[in-house]
Design an enzyme around this catalytic site. Structure first.
Site: not given
Ligand SMILES: *[C@@H]1O[C@H](CO)[C@@H](O)[C@H](O)[C@H]1NC(C)=O
Ligand SMILES: *[C@@H]1O[C@H](CO)[C@@H](O)[C@H](O)[C@H]1NC(C)=O
Ligand SMILES: *[C@@H]1O[C@H](CO)[C@@H](O)[C@H](O)[C@H]1NC(C)=O
Ligand SMILES: *[C@@H]1O[C@H](CO)[C@@H](O)[C@H](O)[C@H]1NC(C)=O
Length: 429
Positions: A216, A358, A403
């Site tokens: 990350s 969505d 992730h």
């Protein structure tokens, strides 16, 4: 003596909740242990975990003034030495009333005289356990899966040993790298400690070059570290950069909740172009409109100027690390694409729109499609792979990997460990 004018950046309750939702959600699973017998001659690995994955200690001096709304914040702490500021899950579970104290003590202030951010007055902080991976081991079980604890176990399964050939570079995630040439004491300190750590890791392992493995936003710190290190140093000390779960050019996720130092992680106009990232009834904001967005969201002229001069140059100047690099990303999971403040009230929690439209963040990947920050991931090819001076670049896209799953679930860990072993085996590029 007159205190310098300061602007304050508070880690707000929504941020803490947001981080809890976005960064700390990951299905627990067994680590990929014991995949191979201990091979000799491994290259040392230095890990840089994701945003909020390093623990911080603090101590309060007499100068500390608790926020008026929580006058008890300094009690029992002032003058009493170091305590765990980020994150003490056990303490916060036991006493949620401590939350405003932790927030107040985590905030940064900008010091115009120094031209840099620093801790709030009366608060001193330090990262916990720089050099080893203990800082990534939280008392919060969710955080252990989001950070690198499972990856540490998986690497131990293939022969890595803490302190021998496995090292951890903790950093204070509140201070993002600033544009080259500007004061950034925390990032400068990280650069020198990481330089020494990489050299020490090599020296202890028969001068084998080190492999940097990031997850990350740890990848942003490593990429900035490398691009500011002299090229001969990089070639002499760094075998490979393995970057997990990060593209280039920042993330729309950051638009939801900002504090000064995260400005460097904002979406870069070079990557996101004219796509609307913040949607309101009245107008949309693209990456290039971020100064206007910040002004509309109530940031002062000074703060907007700091975005332009201090933060924005970081993604704009992103360059290939010029050491062999592998990027591993999960794809096929709905990912924040834009944030909607329909009524233009930027203090509300925004509605989040993923690529599917969505509007639900679902890290478990239930609804399939679209790609995980694919713009940022594909941009890696442009910025790194296509650079003629880049020695080697490989991009691995793993379908249906979140992730955090990349560094915590069995399939994610298997791929990641494979890539690290492949980097180990490569003799030259
Ligand atoms: C967390 O806070 C509790 C209660 O204040 C304390 O006993 C404990 O030592 C702290 N944890 C760490 C890791 O410092
Ligand atoms: C904002 O962007 C959306 C697409 O996300 C578009 O439908 C809408 O018309 C735009 N609104 C304005 C005011 O430009
Ligand atoms: C904006 O949202 C916040 C938080 O929901 C609310 O307290 C505030 O009243 C809102 N402001 C306006 C102008 O509607
Ligand atoms: C995606 O991953 C989840 C959790 O790991 C799994 O339950 C699901 O079956 C996978 N879906 C596909 C299409 O592979």
């Amino acid at each position: 003596m007159e205190a310098p004018a300061q602007e304050q950046h508070r880690l707000s309750v929504p941020l803490v909740l947001l981080l809890a939702t976005l960064f700390f959600t990951g299905a627990p699973s067994a680590a990929a242990r014991g995949e191979a017998a201990t091979p000799s001659g491994l290259h040392p690995v230095v890990l840089l975990p994701g945003f909020t994955c390093c623990q911080l200690d603090a101590r309060l001096t007499d100068e500390y003034e608790p926020p008026p709304s929580s006058p008890g914040c300094g009690a029992r702490r002032q003058g009493r030495g170091w305590f765990r500021l980020w994150e003490n899950y056990t303490a916060l579970q036991a006493d949620p009333a401590l939350l405003p104290c932790y927030q107040d003590q985590l905030r940064l202030v900008y010091d115009p005289a120094a031209g840099d951010y620093r801790d709030a007055p009366g608060v001193e902080t330090r990262v916990v356990s720089f050099g080893n991976t203990r800082s990534f081991r939280f008392d919060d079980p969710a955080q252990n899966d989001a950070c690198m604890e499972r990856l540490v176990e998986a690497l131990e399964g293939v022969g890595y040993r803490e302190g021998a050939n496995l090292f951890g570079a903790s950093y204070d995630f509140r201070y993002a790298p600033a544009a080259s040439g500007l004061a950034s004491a925390a990032f400068s300190a990280l650069r020198s400690s990481l330089t020494r750590l990489v050299e020490r890791a090599s020296a202890r392992n028969g001068n084998r070059l080190a492999i940097l493995v990031t997850h990350s936003f740890g990848g942003l710190y490593a990429a900035e570290f490398l691009s500011r290190a002299p090229l001969p140093w990089r070639r002499r000390h760094v075998k490979h950069l393995v970057m997990l779960g990060l593209g280039v050019g920042g993330s729309p996720l950051i638009l939801q909740e900002l504090f000064g130092s995260t400005f460097s992680l904002l979406p870069s106009p070079k990557v996101y172009g004219a796509a609307p990232l913040v949607v309101t009834r009245a107008r949309n904001y693209s990456a290039g409109d971020i100064p206007e967005f910040l002004a509309a969201a109530g940031y002062s002229d000074d703060e907007v100027a700091r975005y332009r001069t201090r933060a924005l140059p970081v993604p704009l100047d992103f360059r290939a690390p010029l050491v062999p690099m592998t990027s591993v990303n999960g794809v096929g999971v709905p990912t924040v694409d834009k944030v909607v403040y329909w009524d233009g009230n930027f203090t509300e929690m925004p509605r989040v729109v993923n690529g599917d439209g969505d509007g639900i963040i679902n890290l478990e990947g239930k609804s399939g499609n679209p790609d995980c920050n694919l713009e940022a991931v594909l941009a890696l090819q442009r910025f790194v792979g296509d650079d003629p001076d880049q020695p080697y670049f490989k991009s691995v896209l793993i379908p249906n990997r979140t992730h955090n799953g990349l560094v915590s679930d069995e399939l994610g860990l298997r791929s990641v460990v494979n890539e690290i072993m492949e980097a180990n085996r490569a003799t030259s590029f």
